[in-house]
Structure formats: structure tokens, C-alpha cells
Design a protein around this motif. Structure first.
Motif, PDB file in Angstrom:
ATOM      1  N   ASP A  56      32.381 -71.355 -24.481  1.00 20.58           N
ATOM      2  CA  ASP A  56      32.924 -70.982 -25.792  1.00 20.58           C
ATOM      3  C   ASP A  56      31.872 -71.089 -26.893  1.00 20.58           C
ATOM      4  N   PHE A  57      30.589 -70.882 -26.523  1.00 18.64           N
ATOM      5  CA  PHE A  57      29.512 -70.908 -27.500  1.00 18.64           C
ATOM      6  C   PHE A  57      28.439 -69.919 -27.049  1.00 18.64           C
ATOM      7  N   LEU A  58      27.465 -69.680 -27.903  1.00 18.76           N
ATOM      8  CA  LEU A  58      26.367 -68.777 -27.554  1.00 18.76           C
ATOM      9  C   LEU A  58      25.288 -69.557 -26.811  1.00 18.76           C
ATOM     10  N   LYS A 106      30.428 -64.748 -33.413  1.00 13.22           N
ATOM     11  CA  LYS A 106      30.928 -66.022 -32.900  1.00 13.22           C
ATOM     12  C   LYS A 106      31.548 -65.881 -31.512  1.00 13.22           C
ATOM     13  N   ASP A 107      31.965 -64.668 -31.167  1.00 15.75           N
ATOM     14  CA  ASP A 107      32.573 -64.483 -29.845  1.00 15.75           C
ATOM     15  C   ASP A 107      31.590 -63.880 -28.842  1.00 15.75           C
ATOM     16  N   TYR A 108      30.306 -63.854 -29.185  1.00 14.66           N
ATOM     17  CA  TYR A 108      29.287 -63.349 -28.255  1.00 14.66           C
ATOM     18  C   TYR A 108      28.738 -64.529 -27.462  1.00 14.66           C
ATOM     19  N   GLU A 238      36.477 -61.794 -27.767  1.00 14.64           N
ATOM     20  CA  GLU A 238      37.561 -62.759 -27.592  1.00 14.64           C
ATOM     21  C   GLU A 238      38.864 -62.146 -28.082  1.00 14.64           C
ATOM     22  N   ARG A 239      39.913 -62.399 -27.352  1.00 19.30           N
ATOM     23  CA  ARG A 239      41.205 -61.869 -27.781  1.00 19.30           C
ATOM     24  C   ARG A 239      41.724 -62.648 -28.976  1.00 19.30           C
ATOM     25  N   GLY A 293      46.326 -71.049 -23.888  1.00 20.22           N
ATOM     26  CA  GLY A 293      46.086 -72.405 -24.380  1.00 20.22           C
ATOM     27  C   GLY A 293      44.774 -72.533 -25.132  1.00 20.22           C
ATOM     28  N   ASP A 294      43.774 -71.741 -24.706  1.00 20.20           N
ATOM     29  CA  ASP A 294      42.491 -71.783 -25.413  1.00 20.20           C
ATOM     30  C   ASP A 294      42.628 -71.270 -26.835  1.00 20.20           C
TER      31      ASP A 294
END
Length: 738
Positions: A56-58, A106-108, A238-239, A293-294
Motif C-alpha cells: 500500500d505504498f510506492l 498515491k495509488d501507484y 485503487e478502487r 476491509g482495506d
């Protein structure tokens, strides 16, 4: 096939240029450039996987390496190849990473690698100043989702004039050494050291560097357009679920706000926030949590951040109940460790650092061996951040990049206050024992006290403070936070650390997360930081106001002595015998260096006992001893001969001279023992070199009254004697046969 090369040139305005070139090297990389200034050349390549990583991070890695071949040198060590990065390389990696990372979406989450290599070195160019430019230029030629070009510039000030990317020689004369990272629109990163400058001067330096960066960003855009700008790659974003986000926000916001307003301690507050999050998750079924949940966790974090920020902006309150400009309680202690040369504890709130100082000779200097720079540091600081300081258990994998960076910042903050005539090599080590907000600034404060406790004559004490900024672009509200907590470090729009004395700033580190931050807000934040620094400085000086008069009894005293070049060999002795015996007998450490200007020997004597140091000084005095013609000296008989006595100067043990039998007394002396014996002490007069024997002459009888009626024998006529000897030789010579 000859490759087509694309090139842009940046004019630095003083006759120097930086060129950016692509198309010739490393074409399988997703982007590659060669940045050149003078003979200095950096190759930068960038690659990013097309598949998103399951994190969940680059996962961005910035790697900067200097090749020894670039400077025509061999690597040190047995294997003769480059190995782990040096601290200098690690610091450059951090500088580039801090500017690049915020500009990726942020979602890459694709594995991304930026590799920068020094391929050719120029002693008049400092390559790290161009590393950010090289990294951004390579990314502009790729298809990465990246917001906008950036660059970095180093700024110095020589004789009152700002200089972009100064040479090492210019930097030695500069009172500012700052690295600024920015886009064309906004400053994003600042790091550097200064000679006690004002907040306004610091802002002016940032402005000056930003103008140069704008030109470098424009050059990258032109190069990308000429090369052919690639379409930005598609990636699995990210959805999002707006309804879920609103639901979690409504459930969490008020509860988080209430806990944040209560002003609790770190662990109590963290437990309360965790309970709210658990309560929210409990409202969802197991199937729902398995599905999104995420997202629940993500939206809860957003709600928590919004509540805490609004509490500060609307009510001026913070997580631990403080006002925006309030400093946490501080307590300090010096001389805590009985065996170190100096020690101090600095505790501010839930952050604690224990600093130690070790004093040594020039032999203990920290050697810097990089292709771009060779030298020594006589003052250096090491920072350790063990996992227990945050209540965690994790394996130790050697010194982290973070530890290198934080230690360097603290070192830069303190080193300007170490006087140039400090005879010691000084090592400071900071052990962070608790951490909840800026352990690097606690290190500066603990380091200052430990240095003064050790007897290092600091010019002025230094303190440091970590600051934060929360702003709302819509309302125009902003709040500058003094002495931030660890949680506030993550939720703010600017985190900056400032060190300084009562006279001005000595070092800083800033990460600015919002676009278009005005210089007015920046200066106001720096001024509030000054008030906080001075408050902390008062706590330090309440504990120890001035450096100790002398080093501790168990700490070594350093004495330096200059020795003329011609005596260095005698001091060292054959194979180092003299100096080694001296160190063993006196229990001291003796180091001899050569002054590059005067070529004198600089002798460093380090010892715990003054008696040993005095013995070494006496030995040096003996070696340097030169008797003066006509002077009287006390001597001691150390050897008896048939034709005289060997005597030793009492003021210069080891310096011997022959006292001839004819100079013992006015009367004729048949046996030396009739006048003197072994161990006798008496005065002699020094006459310099005897013109006949070409040896040093001393006399005892010259200091005695002549006996009554004494008649001196007339001096022999050496010329007649020589002539007679010559005539005798001529008479003995047989005639030569033709």
C-alpha cells in the motif's frame, strides 16, 4: 547505426553550463539521461515495473553511486571494487527521494528504481547538486505517472553574493550551504547548514535557488518534447467507494475529534483510536471486510487525519492538549555516565536522547574516501535509533539510511560551533531511548550538553526544534506547530527541523507537502521556530551554561607542540624506536603530522595523566635543546673516559657532550677521577664548536678561579707544527724515477 542524440543546455549565468543528453546510452531503460557540467558526467536511468506490487505504498528505490574510475582511482579494500554505499552517497539518495516520492500518484505501487551513477568526475563540480535534475529528466522521458518535472540546486553565499552549485573551494568560503528541491511552481525540500544566519536570509537563499530550478525544469520539458513525450502508462488504480467513505467518516469523525481534544498521552491515545477503528469494522460482516476491509481502514485514516487537523485549525489545540506554540516539558542531566569523556540526557515529552562524547587525536579522524571527495572529519556525530525507542521489536539490519540522514543533520547543526583551534578529534554518539517527535533535534540538544560536559570549548550552545504546518487552502487558515509529535509529523503540510544558537540558524531540513507555500508563511514559521529554539536553549543553559573548565580526570588531555622539520627524525627515531618507547614509558598517545604550509611537525600528545604528558614535553625539549655560546649549564657525569668525562645537560636529558680532561681544572689533571666521578653534578660553560676539533666544547675550569701564581702554557703554534710535519714528510719522500 549511429543513435540520434537529443540535448538541452542550461546556462548557469556565470559562464558555466549544464547539459542534459539522451538517446546514446542505456536505451532499454524506461528513461535515461547523461547530465554534464565541465568534465563531470552523471548517468541516470529509471525503470518501473508494469505490474502493481501487493503493497500500500510506492516501493521506490533511489540509488546514487560514485564510480572510482570516474576520478581515475582504485577503490580501497582487498577486493578493489565498489561495495556498499558510503554515507555521502546515502545522503544524496535521501535528498533525491524526498523530492521525487510525493509526485507519484498515491495509488501507484509499482516497483520503481532510479539509478544515478557518477561516470566522470571534475574536481570543480560537486556532482550531488545535479542528481535531482538527472533523476527528474530521466523520468520525463519515461511513461511514468509523474506530476511535473523537478530539480535540485545547491546554493552558497560567498562575500555576500549567492552562488548556484558552488565549487568545493567556493563552499569553503561560503556562510551558507543549502540544497533546495523544487518544481517550477513550488519549493518542496530544503536541507543545509549555515553560519548563524537569520530567517529572512534563509528565505532569500531559497528564493534564489528556486529561480535557477525553474530554468532547469523548463529545459527538461523542452528535451522531452524534442525526444517525443510518451503517453502516460495505464495502471490498476485503487478502487474508491464514495458512499463507504462518507459512512466511515460519519462514524469516526466526532469520536476521533473528542479523543484528540482530550489531550492524552501517546499510548493511551493510540489505544483509543484503535478501539474506534475496531468498533467501525465490527459493524461490517466478515464477507464485507474480506471484500473492502482495506477501504474501511483507508477511509478511517482519512477521517482521523481530518478531525485532528480541524481541531488544530479551528480551536488551536493539539493531540496532547498543547497550544500551537507550546513546547513539551523538558528535563536534562549531564555527567550521567561515569566512564565517558562527556555525557548528557535530553528529554522532551516522550522523546529522549542520551549523547556521549569521546576525545581523540587526529589519528581518530573520520576518513572520507569518495571519488568526488577525499578528506577527514575531526568532528563527527553518529545517531542510533533502536526499535525499543518506539516500543517495537524488529531485527537490526545495520545502520539505516534514516539513521545516516538524521545523524548528518545533527552533525551539521553542531559542527559550526566547534572552534577551529579545538585540538581534539571529537566523536558524538546519540542513543535515542524514546521517540515521539524529532529525535534528531533531541540529539542536537543532548550533543550540545555532552560537548560542554566534556570540556569542548563550544563557541555557543546549539538547540534544535521540529516544526509542523497545517493549512487549509480554501479558508486560508494555517497553524504553525512547535515541537511536533510523531503523529503530527504525518498529518501536516510541512515538516521542518531547525537548529541554531542565540545568534542565528546553523542547520535546517524541510519537507513541504503543499503547493505554492508563500514565503510569508515560511518566514513566520521560521520565526516561531526561533522562539521555540530559544526556549529550549534556556533549558539547556540552565543545566550547563558554559563548557567545563577542563576535561574530566579520566579523560585525556591534549597538548600540541610544533617541532622544526629537522628534528622530526630524531623524535621518531630509527624504525620509530624513540616515539614508541616514549609512548610506552609515559602511557600517552603521540601523533606527528606535518603542517602543509610551514612544513613544521605538529606533535599531538594525548594522555590521562599530566605526569606522562610532562615527560613527553621534557623529551621534546631535550631533543630541541640547543646550548647558547657563553651560557652556563648544569650537567651530570654519566660516563668516565681516560681523556675526559661524558656529561649530560640536566635541563635536556639525553643531550651529551664531552668534558675534556684539560677543561676539568686549571691544574694539570693526571686522572679524571682526581677531579670528578660518576653521578657528580656541577656547572660548565658552553663555548660552541672548537675550531680545532670541530666538536662542541664545554669547560668546568672556566667557572673556577685561577689559582694564585698560575701561569698558562702558551698556545701551540699549529702552523709551525704543520709545516714541520710537512717538511718531515718531504724529507722522507724518495726521489721519483722518471
Amino acid at each position: 547505426m549511429i543513435p540520434k542524440v537529443f540535448k538541452e543546455v542550461i546556462d548557469l549565468g556565470d559562464g558555466r553550463e549544464i547539459s542534459i543528453e539522451t538517446g546514446k546510452l542505456a536505451k532499454q531503460a524506461h528513461g535515461s539521461v547523461v547530465v554534464q557540467s565541465g568534465k563531470c558526467m552523471l548517468l541516470c536511468t529509471v525503470v518501473s515495473n508494469y505490474k502493481q506490487s501487493d503493497v500500500d505504498f510506492l516501493p521506490l528505490t533511489v540509488d546514487y553511486r560514485e564510480k572510482f574510475a570516474a576520478a581515475g582511482r582504485y577503490p580501497g579494500g582487498f577486493f578493489k571494487r565498489e561495495a556498499r554505499p558510503s554515507d555521502g552517497e546515502v545522503l544524496t539518495m535521501r535528498l533525491v527521494d524526498r523530492v521525487l516520492r510525493p509526485l507519484f500518484p498515491k495509488d501507484y505501487h509499482a516497483e520503481t528504481q532510479v539509478m544515478i551513477q557518477l561516470m566522470s568526475h571534475d574536481e570543480n563540480v560537486m556532482p550531488e547538486a545535479m542528481a535531482g535534475l538527472a533523476a527528474s529528466a530521466a523520468i520525463q522521458l519515461s511513461d511514468f505517472p509523474f506530476e511535473c518535472p523537478i530539480s535540485e540546486a545547491r546554493v552558497g553565499r560567498v562575500n555576500g553574493e549567492f552562488v548556484i552549485n558552488p565549487t568545493r573551494a567556493q563552499l569553503a568560503e561560503s556562510d551558507i550551504d543549502m540544497m533546495i528541491g523544487a518544481s517550477a511552481d513550488s519549493v518542496m525540500m530544503v536541507e543545509g547548514e549555515m553560519d548563524e544566519i537569520s530567517e529572512e536570509e534563509m528565505a532569500e537563499a531559497i528564493k534564489f535557488a528556486h529561480e535557477a530550478i525553474k530554468v532547469q525544469c523548463a529545459a527538461q520539458v523542452k528535451l522531452a518534447e524534442a525526444f517525443g513525450k510518451k503517453e502516460v502508462r495505464e495502471y490498476a488504480e485503487e478502487r474508491e467507494d464514495e458512499d463507504l467513505a462518507k459512512k466511515v467518516h460519519d462514524m469516526a469523525y466526532d469520536k476521533v475529534y473528542a479523543i484528540a481534544k482530550a489531550g492524552s498521552a501517546k499510548h493511551e491515545r493510540s489505544a483509543a483510536f484503535a478501539e474506534i477503528k475496531a468498533e467501525i469494522k465490527a459493524t461490517f460482516s466478515e464477507e464485507e471486510l474480506a471484500d473492502y476491509g482495506d477501504l474501511v481502514s483507508k477511509y478511517y485514516s482519512k477521517a482521523e487525519k481530518a478531525a485532528i487537523r480541524n481541531l488544530t485549525l479551528d480551536e488551536g489545540l493539539r493531540l496532547d492538549g498543547r497550544k500551537t506554540d507550546e513546547i513539551r516539558p523538558i528535563w536534562c542531566e549531564i555527567d550521567y555516565l561515569p566512564s565517558t569523556h562527556g555525557s548528557a540526557i535530553f528529554t522532551r515529552g516522550e522523546t529522549q536522547a542520551l549523547a556521549t562524547v569521546t576525545l581523540g587525536t587526529s589519528r581518530d579522524a573520520n576518513k572520507i574516501d569518495m571519488p568526488s571527495h577525499e578528506g577527514e572529519e575531526n568532528f563527527y556525530l553518529h545517531y542510533n535509533f533502536p526499535p525499543f525507542c518506539t516500543g517495537e521489536a524488529r531485527p537490526l539490519r545495520g545502520t539505516s539510511r534514516r539513521e545516516v540522514g538524521h545523524g548528518n543533520l545533527a552533525q551539521r547543526g553542531l559542527k559550526g560551533m566547534i572552534p577551529a583551534d579545538c585540538p581534539y578529534t571529537v566523536r558524538v554518539v546519540s542513543e535515542v531511548l524514546e521517540s515521539n517527535g524529532s529525535s534528531s533535534m533531541a540529539t542536537v540538544c543532548a550533543g550540545t550538553m555532552a560537548l560542554m560536559d566534556a570540556g569542548v570549548k563550544m563557541i555557543r550552545p546549539v538547540s534544535g526544534i521540529a516544526m509542523g504546518l497545517i493549512s487549509d487552502a480554501k479558508t486560508g487558515k494555517y497553524a504553525v506547530l512547535s515541537d511536533i509529535l510523531g503523529d503530527e509529523d504525518h498529518l501536516g503540510d510541512m515538516d521542518f527541523k531547525v537548529t541554531g544558537t542565540s545568534e542565528g540558524i546553523t542547520a535546517c531540513q524541510m519537507d513541504i507537502k503543499v503547493k505554492g507555500l508563500s514565503y510569508e508563511i515560511l518566514v513566520n514559521a521560521l520565526k516561531q521556530a526561533r522562539e521555540g529554539r530559544l526556549h529550549i536553549l534556556g533549558k539547556i543553559t540552565d543545566t550547563i551554561s558554559t563548557p567545563a573548565e577542563s576535561v574530566k580526570e579520566h579523560a585525556p588531555t591534549m597538548v600540541t607542540r610544533r617541532v622544526p622539520n629537522e628534528f622530526i627524525g630524531a623524535l621518531i627515531g630509527p624504525g620509530g624506536k624513540v616515539i614508541q618507547e616514549m609512548q610506552k614509558e609515559t602511557e600517552t598517545t603521540i601523533v606527528i603530522n606535518e603542517d602543509p604550509v610551514t612544513e613544521e611537525g605538529i606533535v599531538e600528545i594525548l594522555g590521562v595523566g599530566q605526569e606522562g604528558i610532562n615527560a613527553v614535553m621534557a623529551k621534546i625539549d631535550a631533543i630541541l635543546f640547543k646550548p647558547t655560546v657563553g651560557s652556563v649549564y648544569e650537567v651530570k657525569v654519566i660516563k668516565m673516559l681516560d681523556f675526559g668525562a661524558v656529561v649530560e645537560y640536566m635541563d635536556a636529558p639525553g643531550n651529551e657532550v664531552l668534558l675534556h680532561v684539560s677543561e676539568l681544572a686549571w691544574e694539570r689533571t693526571e686522572n679524571v677521577t682526581d677531579v670528578v666521578n660518576m653521578g657528580d653534578v656541577f656547572d660548565v660553560k658552553y663555548f660552541g664548536l672548537d675550531p680545532r676539533t670541530r666538536k662542541e666544547k664545554v669547560s668546568r675550569k672556566a667557572l673556577l678561579p685561577k689559582p694564585e701564581g698560575f701561569v698558562e702554557r702558551p698556545p701551540r703554534d699549529d702552523k709551525k707544527r704543520d709545516d714541520r710535519r710537512g717538511n718531515d714528510r718531504n724529507r722522507d719522500r724518495k726521489p721519483r724515477r722518471d
